[in-house]
Design an enzyme around this catalytic site. Structure first.
Site, PDB file in Angstrom:
ATOM      1  CG  HIS A 362      -1.701   1.144   1.552  1.00 39.62           C
ATOM      2  ND1 HIS A 362      -2.515   0.867   2.718  1.00 39.62           N
ATOM      3  CD2 HIS A 362      -2.549   1.829   0.435  1.00 39.62           C
ATOM      4  CE1 HIS A 362      -3.104   2.021   2.620  1.00 39.62           C
ATOM      5  NE2 HIS A 362      -3.158   2.838   1.516  1.00 39.62           N
ATOM      6  NE  ARG A 469      -5.239  -3.557  -9.870  1.00 41.86           N
ATOM      7  CZ  ARG A 469      -4.337  -3.295 -10.912  1.00 41.86           C
ATOM      8  NH1 ARG A 469      -3.377  -1.989 -10.660  1.00 41.86           N
ATOM      9  NH2 ARG A 469      -3.009  -3.573 -11.192  1.00 41.86           N
ATOM     10  NE  ARG A 505      -8.813  -6.537 -12.598  1.00 41.85           N
ATOM     11  CZ  ARG A 505      -7.859  -6.585 -12.438  1.00 41.85           C
ATOM     12  NH1 ARG A 505      -6.908  -6.935 -12.752  1.00 41.85           N
ATOM     13  NH2 ARG A 505      -7.360  -6.524 -11.014  1.00 41.85           N
ATOM     14  CD  GLU A 603      -4.978 -11.702 -15.012  1.00 37.36           C
ATOM     15  OE1 GLU A 603      -4.101 -10.490 -14.061  1.00 37.36           O
ATOM     16  OE2 GLU A 603      -5.748 -11.399 -14.892  1.00 37.36           O
ATOM     17  CG  ASN A 626       1.235  -6.452 -12.196  1.00 36.56           C
ATOM     18  OD1 ASN A 626       2.461  -6.329 -12.666  1.00 36.56           O
ATOM     19  ND2 ASN A 626       0.048  -5.980 -11.652  1.00 36.56           N
ATOM     20  CG  ASP A 627      -1.805 -11.911 -11.807  1.00 37.38           C
ATOM     21  OD1 ASP A 627      -1.170 -12.483 -11.157  1.00 37.38           O
ATOM     22  OD2 ASP A 627      -3.536 -11.749 -11.818  1.00 37.38           O
ATOM     23  NE  ARG A 637       0.463  -9.229  -8.107  1.00 41.31           N
ATOM     24  CZ  ARG A 637      -0.299  -9.258  -9.153  1.00 41.31           C
ATOM     25  NH1 ARG A 637      -1.014 -10.264  -9.816  1.00 41.31           N
ATOM     26  NH2 ARG A 637      -0.668  -7.576  -8.978  1.00 41.31           N
ATOM     27  CB  CYS A 674      -3.326  -3.042 -17.883  1.00 43.31           C
ATOM     28  SG  CYS A 674      -3.824  -4.850 -17.431  1.00 43.31           S
TER      29      CYS A 674
HETATM   30  C1  PEP Z   1      -1.807  -7.828 -13.635  1.00 43.46           C
HETATM   31  O1  PEP Z   1      -1.962  -8.875 -13.540  1.00 43.46           O
HETATM   32  O2  PEP Z   1      -0.818  -7.872 -14.242  1.00 43.46           O
HETATM   33  C2  PEP Z   1      -2.640  -7.075 -13.550  1.00 43.46           C
HETATM   34  C3  PEP Z   1      -2.659  -5.800 -14.132  1.00 43.46           C
HETATM   35  O3  PEP Z   1      -4.015  -7.649 -12.558  1.00 43.46           O
HETATM   36  P1  PEP Z   1      -3.628  -7.685 -10.705  1.00 43.46           P
HETATM   37  O4  PEP Z   1      -2.673  -6.986 -10.646  1.00 43.46           O
HETATM   38  O5  PEP Z   1      -4.714  -6.886 -11.082  1.00 43.46           O
HETATM   39  O6  PEP Z   1      -3.561  -8.983 -10.435  1.00 43.46           O
HETATM   40 MG    MG Z   2      -3.162  -9.617 -12.872  1.00 38.65          MG
END
Ligand code: PEP
Ligand code: MG
Length: 754
Positions: A362, A469, A505, A603, A626-627, A637, A674
């Protein structure tokens, strides 16, 4: 045995400095294993030597004097091989080195184990025996276990000791403390240690004298906190992004929630005094967040506890004493709350250093949103002794220098000046389009998504919202938000950006982000019931959300719907049917709704391999790097132990991205990125080369990425991409990209410090 270990480690942790910590180690280990000698050699990384730092059994005057080059003797051998060494007669080993000062020729039996942390050998723990002795297996494992347990304690004690010396002698430390990058940038400032205002955990249970009075004072305290928060929100309205200001709304919601008020009042009525009742309620509430796997969500526990402390402060009638902020303040603390950050006048806040957390915490997200450098997870520091000390914060590399020497200071001053010059140059880009010198346009979108979205930063220069989100409104309440509440939230975002598109989303909770009011327990939450898997199992949640989105978009028609965690074709089909159903129902009810474009997040690796089948069924694709990175590399992660392995520039990730582009092209679908990768200026070169259609990122990254796009032709980006695809590891890719950016004059501080 476990108990003995625990007691030794505890005693070491309690030692006030390195010297005393090591004294505890050698005494207790020698006793436990019945050896004649126990010594600790610590690695001096500057002089590249092993230094005898403590001993029980050798000549005490040898401590600090015996210094062995890193590759010499049995100590060097253990350190090189990173393995224990168990010898009945040390002198017969070819690497044995006789050291006169220690008087050790009287000893034959030898057992040594390396002390390792994060792959670095911090030292060697050694036992000696007068007679020949082969240590038993369980003795060896005990020493090895102890050595591994001691690594953290040594780091802590080393930092404490060094700081103590620093404060006495003003001498200069020669090394930095390494954490994790939180938010890019450099700062040189003075530490202001922040700590929780009132100690809620220390509140005892006491019988309430008069439950009515207790209840009244509790309710008054809550009201006071509400007032205080509203004032904070007003005061920070100008310099805090709306997205972050929305946190205040989240806190206000928590304060108004039945769970917090009613549960506390209930406890008071059962006889506990107000502070005790409050403590119990807050702890219960915070534990729900504590149990979450997702680091970001775990941070909500800090918010809950922080709110609890604020209420307690008012209950105790403690004044919120005005803090004297140094002109260049570096906030430093164990658990820094967003409220504490917001309280610092914006022009005084130079950086944030947190002893815990990671870049997904955060605090780090907030720092990035505000453009304030941050280093996270600078562990093992005696925080209480740092107030007022000068500090250099390197947010790019996630490291700090305490009381920096003139050389370090001068170097960072130079970097800071470079950084400032860079910011000025970036400002000049604000109104310019994200277009390459050879005329290729790559639209940049924003990632947003807290409770209220009134006016996020970056509205003017973004092409819209690439990822909204929706999780947080679901998480800060004690039940699912209804259609009306959701309509208000989505409408605000859609209106702010209209006519530009806003991609909302559907709910991505579940698995590692369980809703507090929807308990579930899973062995592998990241592979579990999350995102679309959960919402398709609960069409009532899914349809309510879709209805809210469609209704919010009436008259604006700038909504796009994005589905997270898609791993099969069926999920897309099913989700599309439900969206169609929601649309038709609304039409029947007389609402003038339109079917919006529907996209999916790519993802999960299975989605990459089925990209064509998926692309055919939707209007657009958005890659959640990210995922995708964590699933392709099998690296959590949020886990700092494997953070080094998490790398979105890994060739396997790049290959997946090119596959996605190829599959999408077959069906003429646009692909946006994204995940955090979209906001990384290095990665932007590759994404430009791949021909992605848009990038979506946090407001703090927009101008940096825009600069890359405006400085690099599409043709050059393509060349670099084809070279990068030849690389066999991420380091090679990174080197290429660094060189490429330097070539176009974007070197230095633009680059993350990996
Ligand atoms: C991702 O996974 O890259 C993504 C944008 O979604 P989140 O970070 O909310 O899982
Ligand atoms: Mg994700």
């Amino acid at each position: 045995m476990f108990d003995t270990l625990r007691r030794i480690v505890q005693a070491v942790n309690e030692a006030p400095d390195l010297e005393r910590a090591l004294a505890v180690i050698v005494r207790r280990v020698r006793e436990t294993l019945g050896a004649d000698v126990c010594s600790v050699y610590l690695t001096d990384f500057d002089s590249r030597e092993h230094v005898l730092q403590a001993t029980e059994g050798l000549h005490p005057e040898a401590v600090g004097r015996v210094r062995l080059p890193l590759n010499r003797g049995l100590i060097g051998w253990i350190s090189e091989r990173r393995e224990p060494l168990n010898l009945p007669d040390a002198a017969s080993h070819p690497r044995y080195l006789f050291v006169h000062e220690t008087g050790e020729n009287r000893f034959r039996g030898f057992l040594g184990a390396p002390i390792i942390q994060n792959r670095r050998v911090l030292g060697v723990l050694v036992l000696r025996q007068r007679e020949s002795r082969t240590f038993e297996d369980d003795e060896v494992t005990l020493l090895v276990t102890l050595a591994s347990q001691l690594a953290g304690a040594i780091t802590h004690a080393r930092a404490s000791g060094e700081l103590a010396r620093l404060q006495d002698t003003e001498s200069l430390p020669s090394h930095f403390l390494q954490g994790l990058p939180g938010s890019p940038g450099i700062a040189i400032g003075r530490i202001l240690v922040v700590y929780p205002p009132a100690d809620l955990e220390a509140v005892p249970d006491r019988p309430a004298q008069d439950t009515a009075t207790e209840e009244a004072s509790f309710r008054n305290a809550v009201r006071d906190v509400v007032d205080e928060l509203e004032q904070f929100a007003k005061r920070t309205a100008k310099h805090l992004p709306a997205e972050d200001r929305a946190l205040f709304d989240a806190w206000l919601l928590m304060l108004e929630s039945d769970t917090l008020i009613d549960n506390t009042v209930e406890r008071i009525r059962q006889g506990n005094w107000a502070p005790g009742a409050l403590r119990e309620t807050i702890e219960e509430h915070a534990k729900v967040f504590d149990a979450m796997e997702d680091a970001y969500l775990r941070e909500r526990a800090t918010d809950v506890r922080d709110l609890g402390r604020r209420i307690l402060m008012h209950l105790q009638n403690l004044e919120v004493r005005p803090v004297e902020y140094p002109p260049v303040t570096v906030l430093f603390g164990d658990q820094i709350s967003a409220m504490q950050i917001a309280a610092v006048p914006r022009h005084s806040l130079a950086a944030i250093v947190s002893t815990g957390g990671s870049s997904s915490s955060h605090v780090a997200i907030l720092a990035r949103g505000m453009g304030v450098p941050a280093a996270m997870g600078i562990a093992d520091l005696p925080v209480s002794r740092l107030d007022g000390i000068e500090i250099v914060v390197d947010g790019y590399r996630g490291r700090v220098y305490l009381s920096p020497g003139p050389a370090v200071r001068a170097e960072y001053k130079r970097l800071l000046d470079g950084d400032r010059a860079l910011s000025n140059e970036l400002e000049a880009l604000r109104r310019l389009p994200p277009e390459t010198p050879d005329g290729y346009s790559l639209p940049l979108y924003l990632n947003t998504g807290l409770v209220s979205e009134s006016r996020p930063l970056g509205i003017e220069e973004s092409a819209g919202v690439g990822l909204y989100r929706t999780e947080l409104p679901f998480l800060v309440r004690d039940r699912f938000p209804g259609e009306k509440v959701q309509i208000t939230n989505y409408r605000q975002a859609l209106e702010t950006f209209a006519p530009r598109p806003v991609t909302i989303r559907t709910l991505d909770v579940g698995g590692d982000k369980p809703l507090p009011y929807f308990p579930m327990s899973e062995a592998n939450p990241f592979l579990g019931w999350r995102g679309i898997r959960m919402t398709l199992d609960h069409p009532e949640i899914f349809i309510t959300q879709i209805r809210a989105m469609l209704r919010a978009s009436i008259g604006l028609d700038n909504l796009q719907i994005l589905l997270p965690m898609i791993s099969t074709v069926d999920e897309v089909e099913e989700a599309r049917l439900l969206i169609r159903r929601a649309h038709d129902e609304l039409e029947e009810e007389g609402h003038p709704v339109h079917m919006p474009p529907i996209g999916i997040m790519i993802e999960v690796p299975s989605a990459v391999y089925q990209i064509e089948a998926l692309a055919r069924r939707v209007d657009f694709l958005s890659v959640g790097t990210n995922d995708l990175t964590q699933y392709i590399l099998a690296v959590d992660r949020n886990n700092s132990h494997v953070a080094k392995l998490y790398d979105e520039l890994h060739p396997a990730v790049l290959r997946a991205l090119t596959e996605i582009m190829k599959g999408a092209r077959t069906h003429g679908r646009e692909v946006g990125i994204c995940g955090e990768m979209a906001g990384n200026p290095l990665a932007a070169v590759l994404l430009l080369g791949m021909g992605v259609h848009s990038l979506s990122m946090g407001a703090g990254s927009l101008l940096r990425v825009k600069w890359v796009i405006r400085s690099m032709s599409r043709a050059r980006a393509r060349e670099i991409l084809s070279m990068a695809l030849e690389c066999e590891d991420a380091a090679c890719v990174r080197r290429l990209l660094v060189r490429a950016l330097e070539e176009v004059g974007l070197g230095g501080l633009l680059l993350p410090g990996k």
